[in-house]
Design a protein around this motif. Structure first.
Motif, PDB file in Angstrom:
ATOM      1  N   GLN A 320      -2.299 -37.922   2.591  1.00 33.51           N
ATOM      2  CA  GLN A 320      -3.660 -38.059   2.045  1.00 33.51           C
ATOM      3  C   GLN A 320      -4.668 -37.545   3.055  1.00 33.51           C
ATOM      4  OE1 GLN A 320      -4.737 -41.883   0.091  1.00 33.51           O
ATOM      5  NE2 GLN A 320      -6.367 -41.967   1.635  1.00 33.51           N
ATOM      6  N   GLU A 321      -5.549 -36.690   2.568  1.00 40.42           N
ATOM      7  CA  GLU A 321      -6.579 -36.157   3.454  1.00 40.42           C
ATOM      8  C   GLU A 321      -7.909 -36.899   3.274  1.00 40.42           C
ATOM      9  OE1 GLU A 321      -8.099 -31.784   4.897  1.00 40.42           O
ATOM     10  OE2 GLU A 321      -7.803 -32.054   2.732  1.00 40.42           O
ATOM     11  N   SER A 322      -8.302 -37.201   2.020  1.00 40.46           N
ATOM     12  CA  SER A 322      -9.558 -37.936   1.753  1.00 40.46           C
ATOM     13  C   SER A 322      -9.502 -38.521   0.356  1.00 40.46           C
ATOM     14  CB  SER A 322     -10.768 -37.014   1.887  1.00 40.46           C
ATOM     15  OG  SER A 322     -10.695 -35.979   0.906  1.00 40.46           O
ATOM     16  N   THR A 323     -10.327 -39.536   0.111  1.00 38.80           N
ATOM     17  CA  THR A 323     -10.396 -40.162  -1.208  1.00 38.80           C
ATOM     18  C   THR A 323     -11.838 -40.490  -1.533  1.00 38.80           C
ATOM     19  OG1 THR A 323     -10.131 -42.396  -0.306  1.00 38.80           O
ATOM     20  CG2 THR A 323      -8.113 -41.219  -0.953  1.00 38.80           C
ATOM     21  N   THR A 324     -12.112 -40.599  -2.861  1.00 34.92           N
ATOM     22  CA  THR A 324     -13.360 -41.176  -3.367  1.00 34.92           C
ATOM     23  C   THR A 324     -12.959 -42.187  -4.422  1.00 34.92           C
ATOM     24  OG1 THR A 324     -13.620 -39.563  -5.176  1.00 34.92           O
ATOM     25  CG2 THR A 324     -14.506 -38.948  -3.012  1.00 34.92           C
ATOM     26  N   THR A 329      -7.597 -36.272  -2.338  1.00 26.87           N
ATOM     27  CA  THR A 329      -7.259 -34.950  -1.799  1.00 26.87           C
ATOM     28  C   THR A 329      -6.082 -35.113  -0.846  1.00 26.87           C
ATOM     29  OG1 THR A 329      -9.523 -34.146  -1.993  1.00 26.87           O
ATOM     30  CG2 THR A 329      -8.059 -32.981  -0.467  1.00 26.87           C
ATOM     31  N   VAL A 330      -5.010 -34.277  -1.097  1.00 31.36           N
ATOM     32  CA  VAL A 330      -3.835 -34.315  -0.216  1.00 31.36           C
ATOM     33  C   VAL A 330      -3.695 -32.957   0.452  1.00 31.36           C
ATOM     34  CG1 VAL A 330      -2.593 -36.079  -1.514  1.00 31.36           C
ATOM     35  CG2 VAL A 330      -2.316 -33.668  -2.127  1.00 31.36           C
ATOM     36  N   LYS A 331      -2.986 -32.950   1.571  1.00 26.79           N
ATOM     37  CA  LYS A 331      -2.721 -31.712   2.286  1.00 26.79           C
ATOM     38  C   LYS A 331      -1.277 -31.700   2.758  1.00 26.79           C
ATOM     39  CE  LYS A 331      -4.210 -33.378   6.843  1.00 26.79           C
ATOM     40  NZ  LYS A 331      -5.087 -33.109   8.015  1.00 26.79           N
ATOM     41  N   TRP A 332      -0.805 -30.553   3.136  1.00 34.14           N
ATOM     42  CA  TRP A 332       0.586 -30.421   3.573  1.00 34.14           C
ATOM     43  C   TRP A 332       0.750 -29.177   4.421  1.00 34.14           C
ATOM     44  CZ3 TRP A 332      -1.229 -29.761  -1.347  1.00 34.14           C
ATOM     45  CH2 TRP A 332      -1.191 -28.442  -1.870  1.00 34.14           C
ATOM     46  N   ASP A 333       1.904 -29.095   5.042  1.00 32.26           N
ATOM     47  CA  ASP A 333       2.284 -27.895   5.793  1.00 32.26           C
ATOM     48  C   ASP A 333       3.267 -27.076   4.974  1.00 32.26           C
ATOM     49  OD1 ASP A 333       0.733 -28.681   7.954  1.00 32.26           O
ATOM     50  OD2 ASP A 333       2.401 -29.765   8.914  1.00 32.26           O
ATOM     51  N   ALA A 334       3.095 -25.775   5.000  1.00 34.09           N
ATOM     52  CA  ALA A 334       3.988 -24.889   4.233  1.00 34.09           C
ATOM     53  C   ALA A 334       5.401 -24.906   4.822  1.00 34.09           C
ATOM     54  CB  ALA A 334       3.435 -23.469   4.254  1.00 34.09           C
ATOM     55  N   ASP A 367      -8.909 -35.108  -9.554  1.00 35.78           N
ATOM     56  CA  ASP A 367     -10.165 -35.736  -9.983  1.00 35.78           C
ATOM     57  C   ASP A 367      -9.938 -36.604 -11.215  1.00 35.78           C
ATOM     58  OD1 ASP A 367     -11.879 -34.453  -8.047  1.00 35.78           O
ATOM     59  OD2 ASP A 367     -11.584 -32.587  -9.178  1.00 35.78           O
ATOM     60  N   GLY A 368     -10.991 -37.429 -11.535  1.00 31.80           N
ATOM     61  CA  GLY A 368     -10.957 -38.244 -12.752  1.00 31.80           C
ATOM     62  C   GLY A 368      -9.984 -39.392 -12.671  1.00 31.80           C
ATOM     63  N   LEU A 369      -9.756 -39.911 -11.502  1.00 30.23           N
ATOM     64  CA  LEU A 369      -8.810 -41.007 -11.321  1.00 30.23           C
ATOM     65  C   LEU A 369      -9.522 -42.353 -11.447  1.00 30.23           C
ATOM     66  CD1 LEU A 369      -6.803 -39.584  -8.295  1.00 30.23           C
ATOM     67  CD2 LEU A 369      -6.383 -39.241 -10.743  1.00 30.23           C
ATOM     68  N   ASP A 370      -8.741 -43.404 -11.625  1.00 25.92           N
ATOM     69  CA  ASP A 370      -9.288 -44.759 -11.686  1.00 25.92           C
ATOM     70  C   ASP A 370      -9.513 -45.282 -10.285  1.00 25.92           C
ATOM     71  OD1 ASP A 370      -9.107 -44.675 -14.455  1.00 25.92           O
ATOM     72  OD2 ASP A 370      -7.056 -45.510 -14.456  1.00 25.92           O
ATOM     73  N   ALA A 371     -10.575 -46.053 -10.131  1.00 23.04           N
ATOM     74  CA  ALA A 371     -10.888 -46.628  -8.821  1.00 23.04           C
ATOM     75  C   ALA A 371      -9.874 -47.693  -8.445  1.00 23.04           C
ATOM     76  CB  ALA A 371     -12.308 -47.217  -8.830  1.00 23.04           C
TER      77      ALA A 371
END
Length: 394
Positions: A320-324, A329-334, A367-371
């Motif tokens: 996980q990189e960031s949330t609202t 937002t997730v990130k990864w290495d190739a 996007d559009g996820l539940d809190a």
């Protein structure tokens, strides 16, 4: 002039005729003529044995015991050096021997008796020497042998004459002949055969319709059918395992398996269960054409091929990189290897299908996820729709 006749003389018997002139009481000295009557002929010669360069014949003497003759003589056409040798067996039979003859040639042999200077009528018969056998049998390079057809050729005899060839075919180890052909060329074809079957091929040259040489033989096989059900069983990022099944019918000895364009082929022996697999390791690259060939007594089937991809390496460090309140937002290495096409990323929520991402991406936002809700996100690297082990983040 005057004629003198005599009767009661046996055929071939020696006679003496004496003639004198008489005038009154005077007579001349005898004029004497000696000779032989014409002897009776023997029976025509009959076959006893033959070879490529010889003939042995036999026959009976004159049919009447009352005949008189001194011996037998013989001749042949075509002529031979020193002529035929004829022997009186002493039991009212004779034998004729001819040597230094030409293979596969018809000879007319005449036999007669003689008494003094008189010869009987000549009796004759015709005989063939044995033709030479053909040269080695091989596959006919001008005609393709298939799974049900065998095309063979051979070399004509080195000398002598022939009228044609008799070619026969039987299965290996079986005495029953499947088919016999008579041909005048040095090739023959057999059809309706079993795939991959080993056959015994025999070729004899002949003359006179039924005078045969010793046979030339060889064993040749039809082509086997190809393997069936060739497919990938499993793969890793540097290995592949393929599997296949036996041909639908026919015989074979083994399989040759290889990656086309790479390295040596591997042999896989025939097994009783009818299913096979082969693993290739230490592979470099991702796309491979695997070829499997069935082999029967040196004859190869049409190749069976399948295109297979090794699995792409997994992406790493998915986090996980960031949330609202309504997004993550997730990130990864190739993957360390560039041999993949794209990514597939999913989140475990209804109505949110997976997304296919370009291989250059290294992050993604849902996007559009539940809190205040926990989600599982899965990331997969793809190569030609082949998925690698999933990487998930909660």
């Amino acid at each position: 002039t005057f004629d003198v006749s005599a009767s009661g003389i046996k055929p071939g018997e020696q006679f003496t005729v004496k003639v004198r002139a008489i005038f009154g009481s005077l007579s001349s000295q005898d004029a004497e003529l000696r000779g032989n009557t014409k002897p009776l002929p023997p029976s025509a010669p009959e076959f006893q044995s033959r070879g490529t360069n010889s003939l042995r014949l036999q026959g009976n003497g004159p049919s009447t015991d009352g005949t008189v003759f001194d011996g037998y003589e013989a001749d042949s056409t075509p002529g031979i050096v020193d002529g035929p040798t004829i022997v009186d067996n002493g039991d009212s039979t004779y034998q004729v021997q001819l040597e230094s003859l030409t293979p596969g040639t018809r000879y007319t042999v005449e036999v007669w008796t003689y008494s003094g200077d008189e010869e009987s009528d000549r009796v004759s018969n015709q005989f063939y020497t044995t033709p030479e056998e053909p040269g080695p049998i091989s596959r006919d390079t001008n005609t393709v042998s298939t799974t049900d057809k065998l095309a063979v050729s051979w070399i004509e005899p080195a000398s002598g004459s022939i009228e044609g060839y008799e070619v026969s075919l039987s299965k290996d180890g079986e005495s029953a002949i499947i088919e016999i052909k008579k041909v005048t060329s040095t090739t023959a074809q057999f059809t309706g055969l079993d795939p991959g079957q080993l056959y015994d091929v025999s070729v004899k040259s002949y003359v006179g319709g039924n005078v045969y040489s010793t046979p030339e033989t060889n064993q040749l096989s039809t082509k086997p059918l190809p393997a069936t059900n060739l497919e990938m069983k499993s793969s890793t990022s540097n290995s592949l395992t393929v599997q296949w099944s036996d041909p639908q019918s026919g015989s074979f000895d083994k399989y040759l398996v290889k990656i086309m364009g790479q390295g040596n082929q591997e042999e896989v022996s025939k097994k009783s269960q009818g299913t096979y697999e082969n693993t290739f390791i230490d592979l470099a690259g991702t796309e491979f054409n695997i070829e499997v060939i069935t082999v029967s007594h040196g004859q190869q089937s049409e190749s069976k091929t399948v295109k297979i991809f090794t699995k792409p390496e997994s992406p790493s460090n998915l986090q996980q990189e960031s949330t609202t309140s309504d997004s993550i937002t997730v990130k990864w290495d190739a993957p360390t290897s560039p041999n993949f096409d794209n990514y597939r990323i999913t989140i475990d929520t209804q109505g949110s299908p997976s997304e296919v991402l370009d291989s250059t991406k290294s992050s993604y936002t849902f996007d559009g996820l539940d809190a205040a809700t926990q989600y599982t996100i899965t990331l997969i690297s793809l190569r030609a729709n082949d998925e690698r082990d999933r990487k998930s983040v909660v």
